[in-house]
Design an enzyme around this catalytic site. Structure first.
Site, short mmCIF file in Angstrom:
data_model
loop_
_atom_site.label_atom_id
_atom_site.label_comp_id
_atom_site.label_asym_id
_atom_site.label_seq_id
_atom_site.Cartn_x
_atom_site.Cartn_y
_atom_site.Cartn_z
N LYS A 128 -18.30 -29.78 -26.21
CA LYS A 128 -19.04 -28.69 -26.84
C LYS A 128 -18.42 -28.42 -28.20
O LYS A 128 -17.25 -28.73 -28.42
CB LYS A 128 -18.94 -27.43 -25.97
CG LYS A 128 -20.00 -26.39 -26.26
CD LYS A 128 -21.31 -26.66 -25.55
CE LYS A 128 -22.39 -25.71 -26.01
NZ LYS A 128 -23.61 -25.84 -25.21
N ASP A 168 -27.58 -25.66 -29.65
CA ASP A 168 -27.27 -24.55 -28.74
C ASP A 168 -27.63 -23.30 -29.53
O ASP A 168 -28.44 -23.38 -30.47
CB ASP A 168 -25.77 -24.58 -28.35
CG ASP A 168 -25.42 -23.60 -27.23
OD1 ASP A 168 -25.68 -23.90 -26.07
OD2 ASP A 168 -24.90 -22.49 -27.51
P1 NDP Z 1 -31.12 -19.52 -29.45
O1 NDP Z 1 -30.22 -19.30 -30.61
O2 NDP Z 1 -32.38 -20.27 -29.64
O3 NDP Z 1 -31.50 -18.10 -28.80
C1 NDP Z 1 -30.55 -17.20 -28.35
C2 NDP Z 1 -31.29 -15.94 -27.98
O4 NDP Z 1 -30.40 -15.05 -27.31
C3 NDP Z 1 -31.82 -15.18 -29.19
O5 NDP Z 1 -33.02 -14.56 -28.83
C4 NDP Z 1 -30.72 -14.14 -29.43
O6 NDP Z 1 -31.13 -12.99 -30.11
C5 NDP Z 1 -30.40 -13.79 -28.00
N1 NDP Z 1 -29.10 -13.16 -27.91
C6 NDP Z 1 -27.92 -13.61 -28.37
N2 NDP Z 1 -26.95 -12.72 -28.09
C7 NDP Z 1 -27.55 -11.71 -27.43
C8 NDP Z 1 -27.10 -10.51 -26.86
N3 NDP Z 1 -25.81 -10.15 -26.94
N4 NDP Z 1 -28.00 -9.70 -26.23
C9 NDP Z 1 -29.31 -10.05 -26.17
N5 NDP Z 1 -29.80 -11.19 -26.70
C10 NDP Z 1 -28.94 -11.98 -27.31
O7 NDP Z 1 -30.21 -20.19 -28.32
P2 NDP Z 1 -30.67 -21.03 -27.04
O8 NDP Z 1 -31.93 -20.49 -26.50
O9 NDP Z 1 -30.57 -22.45 -27.39
O10 NDP Z 1 -29.47 -20.73 -26.03
C11 NDP Z 1 -29.47 -19.60 -25.16
C12 NDP Z 1 -28.47 -19.83 -24.04
O11 NDP Z 1 -28.82 -21.01 -23.30
C13 NDP Z 1 -27.02 -20.04 -24.48
O12 NDP Z 1 -26.16 -19.51 -23.49
C14 NDP Z 1 -26.89 -21.54 -24.50
O13 NDP Z 1 -25.55 -21.97 -24.36
C15 NDP Z 1 -27.71 -21.90 -23.27
N6 NDP Z 1 -28.20 -23.27 -23.22
C16 NDP Z 1 -28.99 -23.78 -24.22
C17 NDP Z 1 -29.47 -25.06 -24.13
C18 NDP Z 1 -30.44 -25.60 -25.13
O14 NDP Z 1 -30.96 -26.69 -24.87
N7 NDP Z 1 -30.72 -24.94 -26.23
C19 NDP Z 1 -29.07 -25.94 -23.03
C20 NDP Z 1 -28.33 -25.28 -21.98
C21 NDP Z 1 -27.90 -24.00 -22.12
P3 NDP Z 1 -30.74 -12.79 -31.65
O15 NDP Z 1 -31.72 -13.65 -32.38
O16 NDP Z 1 -30.90 -11.34 -31.88
O17 NDP Z 1 -29.30 -13.23 -31.82
#
Ligand code: NDP
Length: 448
Positions: A128, A168
């Site tokens: 990572k 991510d």
């Molecule tokens: P993105 O950056 O696309 O989206 C993250 C989302 O989470 C945004 O809507 C963000 O809001 C929100 N967010 C972040 N921090 C907070 C918080 N403290 N409270 C509420 N909402 C929050 O990331 P991903 O969708 O890619 O990733 C999301 C999760 O999934 C992570 O844990 C990642 O490690 C995991 N993951 C992702 C994969 C992938 O293929 N993308 C694969 C496997 C796991 P804001 O815009 O306001 O920050």
């Protein structure tokens, strides 16, 4: 020494060696706890320093990332890549760009990735990386210059057979494009297998964008099916509104559910009549606006709750898809009191340890992230297969492969939990099944 004492002694040493890294400690504690029954049944897994080696990354790279703002100011961020374990294949795992990123967070994510990747059944190790850079509010040109500077160091550590990063939090198609462009320039070759999540015309795979969210729903579907339930007619909370959340919500609604709430870091929206996915994508992916803009435009009963707690909404299924430790014990209790039946982690470790215990001690079926969100990395591995064979597969074929992989992961978690007398404990099932495959490979390959 009893197994309990042995595990406590490993854990104490790990706490000292990795001081000040609470998320990494949390991930270690959960896995070590699940391993107790394995070491009792198969003591040879404690030989050759296997557990200590597994908990120590093979390599940790930390580097300076200087870049220039549009107004000519010089900024300096910190870059990380933790190459945790390559016993099963090249290191594989995403890059996260978010101001909260530090070494401990990257280590927790890299450690989880080892078991997740093992569960997919595909030949990929765990790693990572990322940076404390915040893409929010930056221009495209600033993001491009940052990505170019980041890759200028990272490129010497990655490669098709060495380490294959992906996206991510904060790293989507735009960032992967800039990173790939700089890699191609520095390496002087079009090595498509070096990154996944690429654009479709230059080596990307169909379904990769949707894969983590879709995969999470496919896993939950299997979990519900084994209890005679389905998504049809269910109310679902999906936290976050990024890549994982958007496609989890889309698939849940396709299967007949109503997504009743979503969020971002500014608050949550209640959507009693469901989410308009096309509008959500336009607001979040195209215009890069806040979730409040969705509520303002959607109508249909949608309301924005600034700084509100999304877990207070009544639902049958909860899919936390935002970030680590976003769902604590109080929120878990709210969900339980409101009758939630299934919780599956689309994000990595979004539930605190206390929240997980509450779910497990009630009637809620709980799926850990390393199983439920493995669809993203699995489809990345399918992208690598397509790159290696210079081929590209159709959407339906790739989606079917994803479905089968998620169903295989569910079966493996369920059967492994039962084999170790922990029926219905998908956390133990995922940790043990993921561990055994990596452990067998490490034992076969000697002390390295
Ligand atoms: P993105 O950056 O696309 O989206 C993250 C989302 O989470 C945004 O809507 C963000 O809001 C929100 N967010 C972040 N921090 C907070 C918080 N403290 N409270 C509420 N909402 C929050 O990331 P991903 O969708 O890619 O990733 C999301 C999760 O999934 C992570 O844990 C990642 O490690 C995991 N993951 C992702 C994969 C992938 O293929 N993308 C694969 C496997 C796991 P804001 O815009 O306001 O920050």
């Amino acid at each position: 020494m009893s197994i309990d004492q042995q595990i406590s002694s490993y854990y104490d040493k790990l706490l000292k060696r990795n001081a000040g890294e609470p998320e990494f400690h949390q991930a270690l504690a959960e896995v070590l706890d699940s391993l107790k029954v394995v070491l009792e049944k198969d003591p040879h897994y404690a030989d050759y320093g296997l557990v200590e080696r597994l908990c120590e990354p093979e390599r940790q790279i930390i580097f300076r990332v200087p870049w220039t703002t549009d107004s000519g100011e010089i900024k300096v961020n910190r870059g990380f890549r933790v190459q945790f374990n390559s016993a099963l294949g090249p290191y594989k795992g995403g890059l996260r760009f978010h101001p909260s990123v530090n070494l401990g967070i990257i280590k927790f994510l890299g450690f989880e990735q080892i078991f997740k990747n093992s569960l997919t059944g595909l030949p990929i190790g765990g790693g990572k990386g990322g940076s404390d850079f915040d893409p929010k509010g930056k221009s495209d040109a600033e993001v491009m210059r940052f990505c170019q500077s980041f890759m200028t160091e990272l490129y010497r550590h990655i490669g098709e057979y060495r380490d294959v990063p992906a996206g991510d939090i904060g790293v989507g198609g735009r960032e992967i494009g800039y990173l790939f462009g700089q890699y191609r320039r520095l390496a002087n070759q079009h090595e498509s297998g070096v990154l996944t999540g690429k654009g479709l015309s230059w080596g990307g795979s169909l379904v990769r964008t949707e894969a983590t969210g879709y995969g999470c729903v496919y896993f939950t579907e299997q979990m519900a099916k084994s209890n005679g339930d389905s998504f049809d007619g269910a109310k679902v909370i999906v936290s976050g509104s990024g890549n994982v959340a958007t496609y989890a919500a889309a698939k849940a609604q396709e299967l007949g559910a109503t997504v009743v709430a979503m969020s971002d870091s500014s608050g949550y929206i209640s959507t009693p009549n469901g989410v308009d996915i096309a509008l959500l994508k336009d607001v979040k992916e195209v215009r890069r606006e806040r979730i409040s803009a969705y509520a303002a435009e959607a109508g249909n009963g949608a309301e924005f709750h600034e700084k509100g707690n999304i877990w207070e909404v009544e639902a049958d299924i909860a899919l936390p898809c935002a970030t680590q430790n976003e769902l604590d014990a109080d929120s878990a209790q709210l969900l339980i009191d409101n009758g939630v039946r299934y919780v599956a982690e689309g994000a990595n470790m979004p539930c605190t340890a206390d929240a997980v215990h509450l779910f497990q001690n009630s009637d809620v079926a709980f799926a850990p992230g390393k199983a439920a969100n493995a669809g993203g990395v699995a489809t990345s591995a399918l992208e690598m297969q397509q790159n290696a064979s210079r081929d590209s597969w159709s959407f339906d074929y790739t989606d079917e492969r994803l479905r089968k992989i998620m169903s295989g992961i569910f079966t493996s978690c369920e059967e492994t939990a039962a084999e170790y007398d922990r029926e219905g404990d998908y956390v133990a099932g995922a940790n043990i099944a993921g561990f055994k495959k990596v452990a067998d490979a490490m034992l076969a390959q000697g002390v390295i």
